[in-house]
Design a protein around this motif. Structure first.
Motif, short mmCIF file in Angstrom:
data_model
loop_
_atom_site.label_atom_id
_atom_site.label_comp_id
_atom_site.label_asym_id
_atom_site.label_seq_id
_atom_site.Cartn_x
_atom_site.Cartn_y
_atom_site.Cartn_z
N ARG A 192 -61.89 7.89 -20.19
CA ARG A 192 -62.49 6.14 -20.63
C ARG A 192 -63.90 7.39 -21.72
NH1 ARG A 192 -62.35 6.65 -15.34
NH2 ARG A 192 -62.63 4.99 -13.70
N GLY A 209 -53.00 10.42 -14.21
CA GLY A 209 -54.78 8.88 -14.09
C GLY A 209 -55.56 9.05 -15.35
N VAL A 210 -57.11 8.78 -15.36
CA VAL A 210 -57.30 7.07 -16.10
C VAL A 210 -58.15 7.73 -16.81
CG1 VAL A 210 -59.10 5.43 -16.51
CG2 VAL A 210 -56.72 6.14 -14.81
N ILE A 244 -58.31 -0.01 -12.57
CA ILE A 244 -57.89 0.00 -13.77
C ILE A 244 -56.21 0.35 -13.92
CG2 ILE A 244 -57.67 1.31 -16.35
CD1 ILE A 244 -60.50 2.06 -15.77
N ILE A 245 -55.69 1.05 -12.65
CA ILE A 245 -54.38 1.31 -12.59
C ILE A 245 -53.69 0.08 -12.24
CG2 ILE A 245 -52.23 2.02 -11.32
CD1 ILE A 245 -54.90 4.94 -11.81
N VAL A 283 -54.76 5.15 -19.53
CA VAL A 283 -53.92 5.57 -18.54
C VAL A 283 -52.84 6.04 -19.07
CG1 VAL A 283 -52.51 4.48 -16.60
CG2 VAL A 283 -54.76 3.30 -17.54
N ALA A 310 -60.61 2.08 -21.88
CA ALA A 310 -59.52 2.76 -20.66
C ALA A 310 -58.23 3.68 -20.70
CB ALA A 310 -59.52 2.41 -19.38
N THR A 336 -64.44 0.25 -18.46
CA THR A 336 -64.57 1.68 -17.87
C THR A 336 -65.95 1.40 -17.05
OG1 THR A 336 -66.04 1.30 -19.38
CG2 THR A 336 -64.28 2.70 -20.58
N SER A 340 -63.05 1.31 -11.77
CA SER A 340 -63.20 3.01 -10.95
C SER A 340 -61.56 3.31 -10.88
CB SER A 340 -62.69 2.77 -9.23
OG SER A 340 -61.55 1.62 -8.65
N ASP A 341 -60.76 4.74 -11.16
CA ASP A 341 -59.61 4.68 -11.68
C ASP A 341 -58.75 3.71 -10.96
OD1 ASP A 341 -60.42 6.75 -12.74
OD2 ASP A 341 -59.40 8.46 -12.08
N LYS A 342 -58.39 3.56 -9.58
CA LYS A 342 -57.51 2.20 -8.86
C LYS A 342 -57.66 0.89 -8.95
CE LYS A 342 -56.56 1.08 -4.24
NZ LYS A 342 -56.34 0.38 -3.69
#
Length: 117
Positions: free
Chosen positions: A76, A73-74, A11-12, A83, A81, A4, A7-9
């Motif tokens: 938390r 998006g993501v 995690i994706i 997605v 996390a 968590t 970054s979103d990027k």
């Protein structure tokens, strides 16, 4: 660094190959591949497996998922996390909201939830 904290990027980038495999496994009704990223207790839980296999039998959606997706998006939640993306099907019309929940357990990224509504 906890999942968590990424970054979103980031995690994706971690999750997309996992989602690809799980979507393909769902279409193939392949429990071993479908449960590959689940926690050991979930993957070995006969009730979990029975529930998923029943859903595969009863739902055309869950066995005809398209590999293309639009990540929205993501989120938390504590140490998890989530997605979320638009999911479509080759057999069932419309767009569906899909979520894939991951958590770091013993230095491994594990699925702790996958839902399509």
């Amino acid at each position: 660094m906890a999942i968590t904290d990424k970054s979103d990027k980031e995690i994706i980038e971690i999750v997309e190959p996992m989602i690809d495999e799980v979507v393909d496994a769902s279409n193939q009704k392949d429990w071993d591949s479908f449960s590959k990223y689940q926690t050991d207790e979930e993957a070995r839980n006969p009730e979990n497996r029975k529930s998923v296999e029943r859903q595969w039998k009863e739902s055309d959606l869950l066995t005809s998922l398209t590999p293309e997706r639009e990540i929205l998006g993501v989120l938390r939640r504590g140490d998890v996390a989530v997605v979320y993306w638009k999911q479509t099907s080759t057999k069932v019309p419309g767009e569906y909201l899909a979520t894939y929940h991951i958590k770091e357990i013993d230095n491994k990224i594990k699925e702790v939830g996958f839902l399509i509504v």
